[in-house]
Design an enzyme around this catalytic site. Structure first.
Site, PDB file in Angstrom:
ATOM      1  N   SER A 231       0.978  -1.245   0.075  1.00  0.00           N
ATOM      2  CA  SER A 231       0.083   0.013   0.102  1.00  0.00           C
ATOM      3  C   SER A 231       0.777   1.200  -0.019  1.00  0.00           C
ATOM      4  CB  SER A 231      -1.002  -0.044   1.224  1.00  0.00           C
ATOM      5  OG  SER A 231      -0.073   0.275   2.411  1.00  0.00           O
ATOM      6  N   ASP A 232       0.556   2.371  -0.584  1.00  0.00           N
ATOM      7  CA  ASP A 232       1.100   3.614  -0.387  1.00  0.00           C
ATOM      8  C   ASP A 232       0.874   3.842   1.196  1.00  0.00           C
ATOM      9  OD1 ASP A 232       2.479   5.618  -0.290  1.00  0.00           O
ATOM     10  OD2 ASP A 232       1.317   6.813  -2.092  1.00  0.00           O
ATOM     11  N   TRP A 233       2.012   4.600   1.572  1.00  0.00           N
ATOM     12  CA  TRP A 233       2.072   4.775   3.091  1.00  0.00           C
ATOM     13  C   TRP A 233       0.520   5.244   3.605  1.00  0.00           C
ATOM     14  CZ3 TRP A 233       5.400   1.952   1.268  1.00  0.00           C
ATOM     15  CH2 TRP A 233       6.505   1.509   1.822  1.00  0.00           C
TER      16      TRP A 233
END
Ligand code: BGC
Length: 757
Positions: A231-233
């Protein structure tokens, strides 16, 4: 480690352990399971250097990271149009990762530049999916050759920063397939990135982090991706839905909250444990790939890499204007003006921010040249005209034979996290340039910016060098290009519009609250300006050289082909000037007869070649079906329409030097379905279908009265055209009304059913 061995390890794990592996151990590591000797692996940003944080982690570029070499950012390196260079840059970064024990570098960032306003455009490659895909695939190849993974990001349609964690990019299927997906597709198919990072935003209503269509159907099933999706952060919305959709690793970890939800879902029978096992397997497979290929001997030679970053910059800077003023002569009296000569802006803000090893401004390179004087001109910390600074700069410019103004966008003007609201440079800098051109006719502007700016002074200066955010050695590259030690060879991978309002997304960019409609469809960047025949400041593909090139001998290896064949296009390029130089040969394809609305032409190939004065080289490029195709939604696939295609060789998208045509025959038959509202015009194009209707035509009175061939009809030409048009656009159902009652709807439907069989 083999898949069997990994599965065996997983089989010994408790449900809790498996669920816990679905998120990181901390901000930058995957989790370890000590009991089973499962190691943790470190990941770090990316993309144009290593941002390894040893102490406190953050994804905003706030806390310190180790000292590393800052390469030119994506906007710059893409302008090199040099695949080998990007691979080499990837290799160097991969080497740094090995030396520092980083298993995956979080990049490349390949989102399409939908608008010049996007705060992260500096990190992204292009408005064109072909360029973005080629650059990404090349970079990934380099990094991964060092047994370090990449994380191509942000999958997908993350073309703005405003509300990036909740916005919904609403895009039609064709646009998605033709514009926003291909860079990922190319990279996945050609270079097999170890990981893919999903974006924060939603796509047509569903968060990327739980979008099964994207993460499984397209990415894995269609394109064959076999790594893990991270996931993007902070991009996770519904963790369990994410696991089901194909999101493997959540970063950063949610303090175990989401892991618990995964565990519970399995216990409640809402998540198949086999799906969880597969998720863990995909993560571990990459962890072990890195751990087992650790190169403990690797060295991060910063000095050597700094040198190389200069080379990348030298190929990336784009000469936009040169009315005979460049290269400068070393003996000239020159005024270097502007803060960015001393302290260049060379990278952007946010997660890609590098703690740079050694930053060189152009001023440092001329410190031993007494004929070069300097004035600061402005302070980029505030957009306020400082009269005293302007006065000093004007004085310096007046005393010199040439003034070089180092200008651009301050950090505060563009960054990850927010978008620009306009395309202007600071007023203080525009004012400075305007004052300088009043006293000095020989002015060159060197720009430092991550995205296009308006240039109200363009006609008053003699030279413009676009340095973009060219990395820590940008000053050295500027010096060498300004003084002719290096011949500029960068080309724009994006259009510079005359003004913001010209951009195709202008009316809809940012959207309303969370809804962002990509209404311009496939007409992004040059695809739009070209179609509208609009003037732009600088077109896509554009860039000058200190030498000249001539094109000749365009050859296609066939004049007709099936869409299953490959066309080889070759062309001769000659350096007709006096300096060694590199040319970017660009190949555009235009569909000449299309039933769908398509761009005038699209880039489908490029090659960069170096030529000595007088030298000629033959450049060859290959085109397969995809180069001629558009995405057919009905077919659910790319489709080539039979017909003639123009093959164009150009120096930019508006400077076509040679062209030829090829006939391409489609091998895919699209079975059309007819219905009561199909028009006569449409059905008449299909001989077989039309033949079924012949008997009905005979009885149709309306058709008789529309016999426009009849001389007796005595119709003037416009009435004739009208009658023809009326017939062409008449739906089949009209036969019932105009046919003297000899056929009803049921009978007509039966005929249509027969045609459709
Ligand atoms: C950015 C990513 C980055 C991540 C980790 C996010 O905010 O969008 O590009 O890799 O943070 O720093």
């Amino acid at each position: 480690m083999t898949a069997e061995k990994i599965r065996e390890i997983i089989s010994q794990m408790t449900l809790e352990e498996k669920a816990s592996l679905c998120s990181g151990g901390d901000f930058w590591h995957t989790k370890a399971v000590e009991r089973l000797d499962v190691p943790a692996m470190m990941v770090s940003d990316g993309p144009h250097g290593l941002r390894k944080q040893k102490d406190e982690g953050d994804h905003l570029g706030v806390n310190d990271s180790i000292v590393a070499v800052c390469y030119p950012t994506g906007c710059a390196s893409a302008s090199s149009f040099n695949r080998e260079l990007l691979t080499e840059m990837g290799r160097a970064i991969g080497e740094a990762c090995q030396a520092e024990g980083v298993g995956v570098i979080l990049g490349p960032a390949v989102n399409i530049k939908r608008s010049p306003l996007c705060g992260r455009n500096f990190e992204y490659y292009s408005e064109d999916p072909y360029v973005a895909g080629e650059m990404a695939a090349s970079y990934i190849k380099g990094v991964q050759s060092k047994n370090v993974g990449t994380s191509i990001k942000h999958f997908m349609a993350n073309s703005q920063e405003t509300r990036r964690m909740s916005s919904d990019s609403r895009i039609d299927e064709r646009t998605m397939r033709e514009i926003y997906m291909p860079a990922f597709e190319k990279a996945v198919k050609e270079s097999k990135p170890w990981t893919v990072m999903c974006s924060y935003n939603r796509i047509n209503g569903t968060y990327a982090a739980e979008n099964k269509k994207l993460l499984t159907d397209v990415l894995r099933d269609e394109w064959g991706f076999d790594g893990f999706v991270v996931s993007d952060w902070g991009a996770v919305n519904d963790r369990v839905a994410g696991v089901k959709a194909g999101l493997d690793l959540e970063m950063p970890p949610s303090c175990g909250v989401n892991d618990k939800l995964i565990e519970k879902a399995v216990k409640d029978g809402k998540l198949d444990e086999a799906v969880l096992d597969l998720t863990v397997e995909r993560i571990l497979q990459i962890v072990y790939r890195f751990m087992e290929n650790r190169d403990k001997e690797a060295v991060f030679d910063k000095e050597k890499q700094h040198e190389f970053s200069r080379k990348v910059a030298e190929e990336s800077l784009v000469l936009l204007k040169n009315d005979g003023i460049l290269p400068l002569k070393k003996e000239q009296k020159i005024a270097f003006i502007g803060q960015y000569a001393k302290k260049p802006r060379y990278q952007g803000g946010g997660s890609s921010h590098i703690n740079s090893y050694k930053v060189t401004g152009a001023l440092e390179l001329v410190k031993d040249m007494p004929n070069v004087i300097f004035a600061e001109g402005y302070n980029d910390q505030e957009d306020k005209v400082d009269e005293k600074m302007v006065e000093e700069a004007v004085k310096a410019a007046k005393e010199a034979e040439v003034a070089v103004v180092f200008a651009g966008l301050p950090d505060a003007f563009e960054s990850e996290g927010y978008d620009r609201t306009h395309m202007q440079m600071p007023k203080s800098q525009n004012h400075l340039i305007e004052e300088i051109v009043k006293v000095q006719p020989n002015v060159v502007v060197v720009l430092h910016n991550g995205s296009p700016v308006e240039m109200p002074w363009i006609s008053k200066v003699k030279g413009v060098l676009e340095a973009y955010l060219g990395g820590e050695a940008v000053g050295e590259a500027e010096y060498r290009i300004l003084f002719g030690e290096v011949n500029p060879s960068g080309r724009l991978s994006e259009t510079f519009p005359l003004k913001l309002e010209d951009n195709p997304s202008y009316l809809y960019y940012i959207g309303e609250e969370d809804v962002v409609e990509y209404r311009e469809g496939v007409f992004v960047g040059y695809r739009y300006y070209d179609k509208k025949k609009m003037d732009v400041l600088f077109p896509f593909g554009y860039g000058l050289s200190y030498t000249d090139f001539a094109y000749s001998n365009l050859k296609l290896d066939k004049k007709a082909m099936k869409d299953t064949e490959v066309l080889t296009v070759s062309v001769d390029v000659t350096n007709t000037g006096t300096m060694v130089g590199k040319e970017v040969v660009q190949l555009y394809v235009a569909d000449e007869e299309s039933t769908v609305i398509r761009p005038v032409k699209e880039l489908q190939g490029f090659e960069k070649v170096e030529l000595a004065p007088g030298e000629t080289k033959t450049v060859s490029m290959k085109l397969d079906a995809r180069a001629f195709a558009y995405y057919n939604v009905q077919l659910g696939d790319f489709h080539v329409e039979s017909g003639s295609f123009k093959i164009m060789i150009g120096r930019s998208c508006t400077d076509i030097k040679l062209e030829d045509t090829v006939m391409v025959e489609s091998t895919k038959v699209i079975q059309k379905k007819y219905h009561l509202n199909t028009t006569f015009g449409d059905i008449s194009k299909d001989e077989r279908a039309a033949s079924f209707l012949e008997p009905l035509y005979a009885a149709c009175t309306m058709l008789e009265s529309c016999d426009t061939n009849s001389e007796e009809s005595g119709l003037g030409s416009s009435s004739k055209a009208m009658q023809e048009a009326m017939m062409q656009y008449m739906p089949l159902r009209a036969m019932v009304s105009f046919q003297n009652g000899t056929i009803d709807f049921d009978e007509l439907q039966k005929v249509i059913d027969k045609i459709n069989q």
